[in-house]
Design a protein around this motif. Structure first.
Motif, PDB file in Angstrom:
ATOM      1  N   TYR A  38      54.606 -20.054 139.771  1.00 37.39           N
ATOM      2  CA  TYR A  38      55.333 -19.961 138.613  1.00 37.39           C
ATOM      3  C   TYR A  38      54.539 -19.928 137.072  1.00 37.39           C
ATOM      4  CZ  TYR A  38      59.321 -21.656 141.257  1.00 37.39           C
ATOM      5  OH  TYR A  38      60.368 -21.839 142.204  1.00 37.39           O
ATOM      6  N   CYS A  39      53.379 -20.527 137.156  1.00 35.53           N
ATOM      7  CA  CYS A  39      52.604 -20.446 135.829  1.00 35.53           C
ATOM      8  C   CYS A  39      52.104 -19.096 135.533  1.00 35.53           C
ATOM      9  CB  CYS A  39      51.383 -21.349 136.109  1.00 35.53           C
ATOM     10  SG  CYS A  39      51.627 -23.011 136.070  1.00 35.53           S
ATOM     11  N   GLN A  40      52.012 -18.275 136.517  1.00 40.04           N
ATOM     12  CA  GLN A  40      51.458 -16.917 136.294  1.00 40.04           C
ATOM     13  C   GLN A  40      52.579 -16.122 135.635  1.00 40.04           C
ATOM     14  OE1 GLN A  40      50.531 -15.380 140.268  1.00 40.04           O
ATOM     15  NE2 GLN A  40      48.553 -16.307 139.891  1.00 40.04           N
ATOM     16  N   LYS A  41      54.023 -16.510 135.560  1.00 38.55           N
ATOM     17  CA  LYS A  41      54.941 -15.935 135.171  1.00 38.55           C
ATOM     18  C   LYS A  41      55.238 -16.102 133.757  1.00 38.55           C
ATOM     19  CE  LYS A  41      57.854 -15.585 139.493  1.00 38.55           C
ATOM     20  NZ  LYS A  41      59.297 -15.955 139.708  1.00 38.55           N
ATOM     21  N   ILE A  42      54.535 -17.188 133.395  1.00 38.95           N
ATOM     22  CA  ILE A  42      54.571 -17.863 131.944  1.00 38.95           C
ATOM     23  C   ILE A  42      53.371 -17.447 131.144  1.00 38.95           C
ATOM     24  CG2 ILE A  42      55.300 -19.912 130.367  1.00 38.95           C
ATOM     25  CD1 ILE A  42      56.362 -20.943 132.947  1.00 38.95           C
ATOM     26  N   GLU A  43      53.500 -16.544 129.956  1.00 41.06           N
ATOM     27  CA  GLU A  43      52.454 -16.122 129.183  1.00 41.06           C
ATOM     28  C   GLU A  43      51.761 -17.309 128.509  1.00 41.06           C
ATOM     29  OE1 GLU A  43      53.316 -12.692 126.873  1.00 41.06           O
ATOM     30  OE2 GLU A  43      53.531 -11.510 128.432  1.00 41.06           O
ATOM     31  N   SER A  44      52.218 -18.268 128.191  1.00 42.90           N
ATOM     32  CA  SER A  44      51.750 -19.428 127.395  1.00 42.90           C
ATOM     33  C   SER A  44      51.295 -20.663 127.903  1.00 42.90           C
ATOM     34  CB  SER A  44      52.917 -20.226 126.368  1.00 42.90           C
ATOM     35  OG  SER A  44      54.343 -20.477 127.312  1.00 42.90           O
ATOM     36  N   VAL A  45      51.153 -20.369 129.393  1.00 38.69           N
ATOM     37  CA  VAL A  45      50.669 -21.287 130.236  1.00 38.69           C
ATOM     38  C   VAL A  45      49.348 -20.873 130.821  1.00 38.69           C
ATOM     39  CG1 VAL A  45      50.844 -22.637 132.279  1.00 38.69           C
ATOM     40  CG2 VAL A  45      52.690 -22.451 130.792  1.00 38.69           C
ATOM     41  N   SER A  46      48.526 -21.622 130.846  1.00 40.63           N
ATOM     42  CA  SER A  46      47.161 -21.173 131.246  1.00 40.63           C
ATOM     43  C   SER A  46      46.826 -22.413 132.629  1.00 40.63           C
ATOM     44  CB  SER A  46      46.042 -21.115 130.426  1.00 40.63           C
ATOM     45  OG  SER A  46      44.519 -21.072 131.238  1.00 40.63           O
ATOM     46  N   LEU A  47      46.897 -22.089 133.933  1.00 39.06           N
ATOM     47  CA  LEU A  47      46.622 -22.958 134.896  1.00 39.06           C
ATOM     48  C   LEU A  47      45.059 -23.030 135.115  1.00 39.06           C
ATOM     49  CD1 LEU A  47      47.417 -25.081 136.979  1.00 39.06           C
ATOM     50  CD2 LEU A  47      47.804 -23.116 138.547  1.00 39.06           C
ATOM     51  N   ARG A  48      44.343 -23.955 134.833  1.00 37.99           N
ATOM     52  CA  ARG A  48      42.563 -23.824 134.763  1.00 37.99           C
ATOM     53  C   ARG A  48      42.195 -23.995 136.241  1.00 37.99           C
ATOM     54  NH1 ARG A  48      40.564 -24.446 129.598  1.00 37.99           N
ATOM     55  NH2 ARG A  48      41.814 -23.221 128.204  1.00 37.99           N
ATOM     56  N   ALA A  49      42.953 -25.035 136.868  1.00 42.64           N
ATOM     57  CA  ALA A  49      42.586 -25.361 138.152  1.00 42.64           C
ATOM     58  C   ALA A  49      43.536 -26.009 139.066  1.00 42.64           C
ATOM     59  CB  ALA A  49      41.124 -26.371 138.056  1.00 42.64           C
TER      60      ALA A  49
END
Length: 230
Positions: free
Chosen positions: A20-31
């Motif tokens: 899901y995070c990969q679909k949202i440009e404004s979100v950076s999943l760090r770990a």
């Protein structure tokens, strides 16, 4: 950009959050972390904006983990169990996602986090913003800036305003959901206060419009974090 991590002992749950995070440009999943203690070690080294936090985990559950963090990032609880919803809102979580969450529901939670992050420590100043509050057969249009604090007494809540009060029969968590998160904070199981109206803060209480409001022990840390008090 919202920087975040996810903590969950279930690999599939972490995979969903990552997708899901990969679909949202404004979100950076760090770990992502399956072991809560490793996540705590990471958080002691790195500063992030948001945590997707499971509740039922080995070693330490999500509620306990949250109590160890200072300062606390924004929190979105993720769980398969609905009974923790009230407690999560008492801890001022941004949102509460029941598994399996749809992408649309996940995106709604991200939008809430983005709004809270953008206005953290800066209450909304639009004095025309308002909510509708139902009291018996009547419904009142109440300006956000006029709400001093909410006080729960039994099955009723008193909405204290600058020029009067409104008595409603409602759950605190439900009425809290109506209010814009950046403007209000829960400081006690029976009190939610308007941040802009806080004039003084002590360890066990604060002052709103000349009235003393108790601060519960479980809310002190989150209050200090929210207001940027060292």
């Amino acid at each position: 950009m919202i920087t975040c991590i996810a903590i969950d002992d279930e690999p599939k749950a972490l995979e969903v959050i990552e997708r899901y995070c990969q679909k949202i440009e404004s979100v950076s999943l760090r770990a992502t972390f399956r072991e809560p203690l490793k996540a705590i070690a990471f958080l002691n080294r790195e500063k992030i904006d948001l945590i997707f936090l499971d509740i039922n985990m080995p070693e330490i559950n999500g509620m306990q983990l949250l109590q160890t963090l200072s300062p606390r990032p924004l929190i979105i609880f993720t769980t398969a169990y609905s009974q923790y919803a009230v407690e999560s809102y008492e801890l001022n979580a941004v949102d509460y996602l029941l598994k399996p969450a749809t992408f649309e529901r996940f995106l709604m939670a991200i939008n809430k986090a983005g709004a809270a992050l953008a206005t953290k420590n800066t209450p909304v100043t639009n004095d025309d913003a308002a909510v509708f509050i139902k009291s018996g057969p009547q419904t009142y249009r109440v300006k956000i800036g006029e709400i001093l604090y909410l006080e729960k007494n039994g099955n009723y809540i008193t909405v204290h305003l600058k020029d009067g009060n409104i008595l409603i029969r409602e759950n605190m968590s439900d009425i809290f959901d109506l209010l814009p998160a950046p403007d209000f904070i829960r400081v006690h199981k029976s009190y939610v206060v308007g941040i802009r109206h806080i004039s003084m803060i002590e360890v066990h209480q604060l002052i709103v419009n000349g009235e003393k409001i108790p601060v519960g022990s479980t809310y002190r840390e989150s209050l200090r974090d929210r207001l940027g008090i060292g």
